[in-house]
Design an enzyme around this catalytic site. Sequence first.
Site, short mmCIF file in Angstrom:
data_model
loop_
_atom_site.label_atom_id
_atom_site.label_comp_id
_atom_site.label_asym_id
_atom_site.label_seq_id
_atom_site.Cartn_x
_atom_site.Cartn_y
_atom_site.Cartn_z
N ALA D 22 0.75 -1.42 0.17
CA ALA D 22 0.06 0.17 0.00
C ALA D 22 0.80 1.33 0.03
O ALA D 22 0.44 2.23 -0.68
CB ALA D 22 -1.04 0.09 1.15
N ARG D 72 16.12 -6.34 14.47
CA ARG D 72 16.42 -5.33 15.70
C ARG D 72 17.88 -5.04 15.46
O ARG D 72 18.62 -5.65 15.44
CB ARG D 72 16.02 -6.24 16.95
CG ARG D 72 14.64 -6.23 17.28
CD ARG D 72 14.27 -7.00 18.69
NE ARG D 72 12.99 -7.08 18.86
CZ ARG D 72 12.00 -7.75 18.53
NH1 ARG D 72 12.50 -9.14 17.97
NH2 ARG D 72 10.82 -7.78 18.64
N GLY D 102 6.80 -1.43 15.75
CA GLY D 102 6.24 -1.21 17.31
C GLY D 102 6.92 -0.30 17.88
O GLY D 102 7.78 0.50 17.35
N GLY D 104 9.44 0.18 19.91
CA GLY D 104 11.03 -0.01 19.57
C GLY D 104 11.47 0.95 18.55
O GLY D 104 12.23 1.80 18.49
N THR D 126 2.67 -5.57 14.52
CA THR D 126 2.84 -6.20 15.42
C THR D 126 1.78 -7.45 15.92
O THR D 126 0.58 -6.66 16.12
CB THR D 126 3.36 -5.80 16.91
OG1 THR D 126 3.21 -6.64 18.07
CG2 THR D 126 2.54 -4.48 17.33
N ASP D 128 0.97 -8.52 18.74
CA ASP D 128 0.47 -8.43 20.10
C ASP D 128 -0.70 -7.45 20.27
O ASP D 128 -1.44 -7.44 21.31
CB ASP D 128 1.64 -7.95 21.16
CG ASP D 128 2.81 -9.34 20.99
OD1 ASP D 128 2.26 -10.43 21.01
OD2 ASP D 128 3.82 -9.04 21.54
N LYS D 214 -18.24 -32.02 33.35
CA LYS D 214 -17.30 -31.40 31.76
C LYS D 214 -15.96 -32.23 31.99
O LYS D 214 -15.32 -32.14 33.00
CB LYS D 214 -17.20 -30.02 32.18
CG LYS D 214 -16.68 -29.23 30.91
CD LYS D 214 -16.72 -27.75 31.16
CE LYS D 214 -18.08 -27.16 30.38
NZ LYS D 214 -17.94 -25.62 30.14
N GLU D 223 1.68 -15.62 27.68
CA GLU D 223 3.07 -16.08 28.08
C GLU D 223 3.69 -15.27 29.26
O GLU D 223 4.37 -15.78 29.99
CB GLU D 223 4.13 -15.87 26.71
CG GLU D 223 4.05 -14.80 26.00
CD GLU D 223 5.13 -14.51 25.12
OE1 GLU D 223 5.89 -15.44 25.09
OE2 GLU D 223 5.19 -13.84 24.25
N GLN D 256 2.28 -18.52 15.56
CA GLN D 256 1.49 -17.32 15.53
C GLN D 256 2.04 -16.24 14.65
O GLN D 256 1.39 -15.18 14.67
CB GLN D 256 1.48 -16.95 17.11
CG GLN D 256 0.66 -17.98 17.77
CD GLN D 256 0.71 -18.00 19.43
OE1 GLN D 256 0.07 -17.28 20.03
NE2 GLN D 256 1.82 -18.49 19.91
#
Lengths: 324, 324, 324, 324
Positions: D22, D72, D102, D104, D126, D128, D214, D223, D256
């Site tokens: 984009a 990084r 993000g 950083g 990100t 998260d 159940k 995490e 993920q």
Amino acid sequence: MKRVAVFTSGGDAPGMNACIRAVVRGAVYHGVEVFGIRRGYNGMINGDIFQMTSHSVSNIVQRGGTILKSARSREFMTPEGRKKAYEQIQKFGIEGLVAIGGNGTFTGATIFFDEFGIPTVGAPGTIDNDLYGTDHTIGFDTAVNTALEAIDKIRDTADSHDRIFFIEVMGRDSGYIAIQSGIAGGAELVMVPEVLTPISEVVETLKQGWDRQKSSSIIVVAEGDEEGNATEVAEKISRQIGTEIDMRVTTLGHIQRGGIPTAYDRILASRLGLGALEGLLHGQKNVMAGVVNNELVYTPFRDTIRLPKPINEDLLRMVKILSV
Amino acid sequence: MKRVAVFTSGGDAPGMNACIRAVVRGAVYHGVEVFGIRRGYNGMINGDIFQMTSHSVSNIVQRGGTILKSARSREFMTPEGRKKAYEQIQKFGIEGLVAIGGNGTFTGATIFFDEFGIPTVGAPGTIDNDLYGTDHTIGFDTAVNTALEAIDKIRDTADSHDRIFFIEVMGRDSGYIAIQSGIAGGAELVMVPEVLTPISEVVETLKQGWDRQKSSSIIVVAEGDEEGNATEVAEKISRQIGTEIDMRVTTLGHIQRGGIPTAYDRILASRLGLGALEGLLHGQKNVMAGVVNNELVYTPFRDTIRLPKPINEDLLRMVKILSV
Amino acid sequence: MKRVAVFTSGGDAPGMNACIRAVVRGAVYHGVEVFGIRRGYNGMINGDIFQMTSHSVSNIVQRGGTILKSARSREFMTPEGRKKAYEQIQKFGIEGLVAIGGNGTFTGATIFFDEFGIPTVGAPGTIDNDLYGTDHTIGFDTAVNTALEAIDKIRDTADSHDRIFFIEVMGRDSGYIAIQSGIAGGAELVMVPEVLTPISEVVETLKQGWDRQKSSSIIVVAEGDEEGNATEVAEKISRQIGTEIDMRVTTLGHIQRGGIPTAYDRILASRLGLGALEGLLHGQKNVMAGVVNNELVYTPFRDTIRLPKPINEDLLRMVKILSV
Amino acid sequence: MKRVAVFTSGGDAPGMNACIRAVVRGAVYHGVEVFGIRRGYNGMINGDIFQMTSHSVSNIVQRGGTILKSARSREFMTPEGRKKAYEQIQKFGIEGLVAIGGNGTFTGATIFFDEFGIPTVGAPGTIDNDLYGTDHTIGFDTAVNTALEAIDKIRDTADSHDRIFFIEVMGRDSGYIAIQSGIAGGAELVMVPEVLTPISEVVETLKQGWDRQKSSSIIVVAEGDEEGNATEVAEKISRQIGTEIDMRVTTLGHIQRGGIPTAYDRILASRLGLGALEGLLHGQKNVMAGVVNNELVYTPFRDTIRLPKPINEDLLRMVKILSV
């Protein structure tokens, strides 16, 4: 043989890229130079040919379609077209070919060898699984799973509305996709070109289902069925059982040609690409690499072209038993 | 309110089961008895009603379709039909309803309240996203992703063959599925009912693409586009640009209604099911629960029925920019 | 034989439900009564047994797990446990069993036959594909595709960061999942229990890759590899090549046991379920139904338990060639 | 502004490629030259910079990872590093930057502007979803759906064996992935860093489930949960309820971060990429483009860095109600 080329031709199929990769990496491994030809025989005629390295096929094993593009070539059916193709092949110093495609491709390769002596080894790339000489063709397993996912989705809505769904899958002369996706999808009936299923039998099966309170039904129809395509079949049935029954037709179409190849197709394509390349290097010509009973075999093009691939009728019997 | 019932009505949509689950578990949590009604208003008329417990909705959050089944009911459009329905509702002691469906469903509920005083709170369940009063309807996100998966697959084969593909997606009066799947799928053009795209503009876009060496193109067409469905659009274009160009049409059809709901749809459905139930318990009636700007809101049925839901024209502008 | 029962035992595998369905529908088709036993031998001991009809197995062909649940039973390893189980089998008038599971299950069935004369025919249900007597076990193809999807995802992030990833897949004594998902996923190396890959060779392969500017690498490790699990392997390598290299370990774990079964697994499971049932009805006992070279075969339990299933070393060779 | 550059930095996220596309296509549309920088600030320092055209971003909208690679950079944290970066930026005549990453990344960009006056507009990339200033970050929706697919698979096997599963998802300081995948996956409990869930409450919930018959339970753990990661939580619980209960832990890990982006992420990424580029061209600097309540907004880096993004506690309440 010091220099070979690879191309894809005819309809594309998921796994063709994994096959190209195996040909290229196999050539690198064996110290042979390898070229790619774009758009099948058209690219051969036009000299759309380029050298490939190990890096050219990085990160393609999981992609549908074919990075070499594919086409059907009318010009290659003429002596003039083939002459031009041969001149390009000579110009690039190519001594042998790996052709990924179906019988149209292999027929062209046979004539090309007779005229100019350039040997070809084929790899069966077509979703239809209609090639003699291999248990499965590259792309078939992915196409079956794509059709199956669609059937699973349609079952959701069929169940929610007590509907009969006619689902048309690909396979002009071959019921392989229909029968496998039909069994796996729990279809009530599968209609394939190889075996006539009279409309009366379809009606009978539907009625038996209603007697057992089965409120929704799925019938998988191969596009080449003798009773017509799915829309025609649905109309014939509608005439016999009336219009109160909610019937819908859906044609899966071209989504069956694409998609990320399954593990099965990537492994098969890798074996066949490597097998075709190594066959060519060992002097094979005018043969197709196939996997039969988990063994790599080479079958002459004249047999893959001439001999029919029968459908497993045990599977048709199984459809009946499993839908009781 | 001590006893409520839930039903699904109209076309089914992925996430309806997650919504039913939220209604049922919410009722259990709040100490209210909850009943399920099968096949929408038909089941209400026929008394196809059963008590549900927390266990009735175990292991359904991930399933497409609706365990309560759905139907369109002609009988409920008649005063006699609604009378029968009311008798059943009385018989079971049901004091309020949660209706998962679209405007047809909400219209019925409004009349039913006027005649018999039974309050209904609605939850928007339809893949078309054409309901005023909520940013998204239950099933829309899944339908868009299903259409997108199909577009991704078709791009594989379009690229391999240098073809133009016209892909018809659902949306009779609404271009939401078309525009979202079109942007996400990198389509060259999206045709929606809300905004006329003249055939001449389509032709212009295709020609510009060729000038930039773009060899394959994807055009997404909503089924309700003013220029006709995808097949008609393709024919019109074919007449203008000639037949050398390889053009294909594919209609995605009913696969868009089914499938495992996405995370978004399951969460939205859970919020709306719980919101509808809690609204009903707090005295809401004749309103639809919706999520607007991430807040739960209730909109009167008369507004959801009357007010149009405009499409975001910024998104159409984005299609143009992204396909340069 | 007028009454049979079916159960699942040991680790669950995708396709078990399709297999149960085939047993039940096959029994209905052949006019035999069929019972389900829940939680394997535990349910047999506790009498958790119920009659099944065609309808009991509707809409399960596509579901992972097993509707009959599964368990490992310590009690059945004792004579007292088996006695109780026999009493229940007698009480329900069951004359023969279809056991879907692995060698632990078949060992139990063999002893049970020796003690009480109840015949069992097995169907191989385990994702590990470690059973002699069938080319593939039920669940293997799905597990490979699940592992492959994970590898595809991890390759995205490995490529983006120039990382080495060690991916641990299931297979305690068997490298089948590792080798198939590794080839299909384009892994640089596959480490399996059947063949020792010394750490020095791993280091060598990685270094060769760097020399060819390969910036990211994927190494698939079977959980039972001799050099240790993926974490241990990564640590050993880290000690040899230093810590500047960005290395990550991921263990796929239990996701490999679940999921919607692939077309291949549903068809295989259907064939094996029907084959086991029909074998039982024709007097087979203490054998496992398998598919070898596309033919249904029965192999004595003593062979499935005793004989190793060799891995195809050609596939290991292929990994090397394809990663040049 | 006549010349801009785009780069990705920090952890990769699905949809970054759609965002890059984009930015590039938007620049082409607006007649601005656009460059790509590889490996984030490292590439800026090393001059790994190249001109991009519309064609550079063909066929990437559907791919995970980032074609510009990410890293990084320690060197960029030093004045010397930033000086080198500025020299390269000057050398290429770049007047403004779009940074996909993000906090950083944004911190670095702020310092870089203070020192050298090169303006940056950010796009939040990100998985998260922990950035203030946008409802969702690029990659979050895909990560949630990836976690959800894993939960669906694990539920198959949990149900088959009557097990408790602890599933650890990503999110060091943020419970967004945990809570959304937990609700959508029908988890019995979700443990997030933002809200302490004492072990005693987990035990209580499990016991209540058993009282209601159940037999299997799923607990999703972020995490970064205060009670520890999933393995530690499972051990604490095991100490309280004994070892007869069959408990398993699975850590989803790096899958993920990868995968084909969902429709939502591709559309969001496209809007944010275009929004960042157009913001930059209109004179914005040191701001992040975000979408809040479906509107494009720009938030100063100092706020995205400083302000916390609260979790929606209504959603935690919903987990409790839905698992009754």
